[in-house]
Design a protein around this motif. Structure first.
Motif, short mmCIF file in Angstrom:
data_model
loop_
_atom_site.label_atom_id
_atom_site.label_comp_id
_atom_site.label_asym_id
_atom_site.label_seq_id
_atom_site.Cartn_x
_atom_site.Cartn_y
_atom_site.Cartn_z
N UNK A 107 113.34 91.22 -35.80
CA UNK A 107 111.70 91.75 -35.38
C UNK A 107 111.55 91.76 -36.54
N UNK A 108 112.17 91.11 -37.47
CA UNK A 108 111.34 90.86 -38.93
C UNK A 108 110.67 89.96 -39.20
N UNK A 109 108.14 89.54 -39.04
CA UNK A 109 108.18 88.17 -38.74
C UNK A 109 108.92 87.33 -39.66
N UNK A 110 109.77 87.79 -41.27
CA UNK A 110 109.62 86.73 -43.35
C UNK A 110 110.86 86.29 -42.18
N UNK A 111 111.37 86.70 -41.03
CA UNK A 111 113.32 85.78 -40.67
C UNK A 111 112.26 84.78 -39.80
N UNK A 112 113.04 83.17 -39.95
CA UNK A 112 112.51 82.85 -39.56
C UNK A 112 113.20 81.69 -38.21
N UNK A 113 115.09 81.67 -39.22
CA UNK A 113 115.33 81.18 -38.07
C UNK A 113 117.07 81.66 -38.44
N UNK A 114 117.63 81.87 -37.09
CA UNK A 114 118.99 82.99 -36.76
C UNK A 114 119.84 81.87 -36.37
N UNK A 131 116.04 75.57 -34.65
CA UNK A 131 114.86 74.61 -35.82
C UNK A 131 112.96 75.66 -36.21
N UNK A 132 114.02 76.90 -36.78
CA UNK A 132 112.50 77.74 -37.55
C UNK A 132 112.55 77.68 -38.54
N UNK A 133 113.41 77.03 -38.96
CA UNK A 133 113.86 76.99 -40.77
C UNK A 133 112.53 76.57 -41.54
N UNK A 175 126.23 86.80 -38.94
CA UNK A 175 124.84 85.93 -38.36
C UNK A 175 124.36 85.70 -39.49
N UNK A 176 123.61 84.16 -39.35
CA UNK A 176 123.67 83.32 -40.85
C UNK A 176 121.65 83.31 -40.06
N UNK A 177 121.16 83.13 -41.31
CA UNK A 177 119.86 83.27 -41.18
C UNK A 177 118.58 82.94 -42.02
N UNK A 178 118.21 82.67 -41.88
CA UNK A 178 116.54 81.67 -43.42
C UNK A 178 115.49 82.59 -42.96
N UNK A 179 115.08 82.65 -44.45
CA UNK A 179 113.82 84.12 -44.81
C UNK A 179 112.93 83.76 -45.83
N UNK A 180 111.88 84.40 -45.35
CA UNK A 180 110.75 84.09 -46.10
C UNK A 180 110.86 84.61 -48.07
#
Ligand code: ADP
Ligand code: MG
Length: 339
Positions: A218-225, A154-156, A284-289
């Protein structure tokens, strides 16, 4: 209504409606890669379970017992990776036909044991039973993660860049090669055979990306994983639904391995639909700033030794849009079609 109409996700939604309410703060139940249970100051306990059933998830002729043992643990460790966690222990549920050779079971245990040892996972228990429905493997893995690092589906956020940590479609291509084996002639050149063996290996010996998961979490710019188990299309929709967002994916940026590209060209397959929908890559699939994406990709490649592929973007408008050469294309049963 039959289960085939409700579907897996429909059933999970009902379970979540029944059991997902009123959880204490910090606890995450049904709906993410692992359940999260607050443990001590700063640490959360992770729990994940995955079931592998003969005939549904694998055919005995397609992989060795050693591969099967490896895979049963690997798919669970992949969910620990998706929470940025460290695995700790595993519980092994085994359902086996009475006729199973003991040597076969020993090999299975070796495959699982080697991956357990390599990842610091201790097998602490399980259950064993006679099965009249073929081989059943039910693994439960416990791990732990820094609570501050947990990245939920839900972090996206709108504008986030969508990224993946592996090439896509290799495992699905490997599965297709295994399923086609009976009808299709194996390639005669050695180079082609090498490509196809590599793809099959991606399918039967998935590699859980534990180091990548910890790095990203560990990276704050990564929002959803989350981990790629069902395929990009299906797994990205999990983020979109949980985050109430849409996304645009650029097909030209989907990472296809050289093995998949060459194999698809030789066999007349379309690699892109395999990359977009094929399951079991366990990357892994992720969303980031967006402001951090390029630098994060550079640092990821430098630290982990393989690329982070930036493939699209999240947006407020709902739905999942695919584009090729800047124009929208539609994913159909027969591949991508231009509107
Ligand atoms: P993953 O592919 O990451 O393992 P799944 O798609 O298998 O995730 O499951 C999605 C979510 O639904 C997970 O949180 C899982 O724990 C939960 N879930 C799946 N099946 C059941 C079930 N029978 N009872 C309770 N929760 C379930
Ligand atoms: Mg998962």
């Amino acid at each position: 209504m039959r289960l085939s109409e409700l579907g897996e996700f429909g059933l999970i939604a009902r379970l979540a409606a029944r059991f997902g309410q009123g959880l204490p703060p910090g606890m995450v139940g049904i709906g993410d890669d692992c359940a999260v249970i607050p443990w001590d100051e700063g640490t959360s306990l992770l729990v994940t379970t995955d079931l592998l059933i003969e005939g549904t998830h694998f055919r005995l002729g397609d992989l060795s017992p050693r591969d099967l043992g490896h895979k049963a643990l690997a798919v669970n460790l992949s969910d620990i990776a998706a929470m940025g966690g460290v695995p700790e222990s595993a519980f092994l549920g085994l359902g086996l036909p009475e006729s199973t050779p003991v040597e076969w079971v020993e090999e299975l245990i070796d495959g699982l044991g080697e991956l357990a040892a390599a990842t610091g996972t201790r097998v602490l228990g399980g259950d064993t039973t006679r099965s009249t429905a073929g081989v059943v493997l039910d693994l439960t893995v416990l791990g732990r993660a820094p609570t501050a690092h947990l990245k939920l589906r839900a972090g996206g956020r709108p504008g986030d860049v969508v990224a993946v940590t592996t090439s896509l479609g290799d495992s699905a291509a490997g599965l297709r090669l295994l399923l086609d084996q009976a009808s299709a002639r194996p390639p005669d050149e050695a180079a082609a055979a090498t490509d196809e063996l590599a793809l099959i290996r991606r399918h039967v010996r998935p590699h859980p990306q534990l180091a990548e998961g910890r790095w990203l979490a560990s990276r704050p710019e990564v929002h959803a994983l989350l981990d790629l188990s069902d395929g990009l299309d299906s797994d990205l929709r999990q983020i979109l639904q949980a985050s109430s967002l849409g996304a645009t994916i650029e097909l030209d940026r989907l990472p296809c391995s050289a093995e998949l590209s060459r194999c698809a060209a030789r066999r007349g397959w379309d690699a892109l639909p395999l990359a977009a929908t094929g399951g079991e890559d366990y990357g892994l699939l992720l969303t980031l700033a967006p402001a951090a994406a390029t630098e994060t990709a550079r640092a990821f490649a430098a630290d982990l030794g393989h690329p982070l592929h930036l493939i699209g973007q999240l947006q407020e408008a709902p739905g999942l849009v695919y584009r090729q050469a800047g124009r929208p294309v539609e994913l159909t049963d027969r591949g991508f079609a231009h509107f």
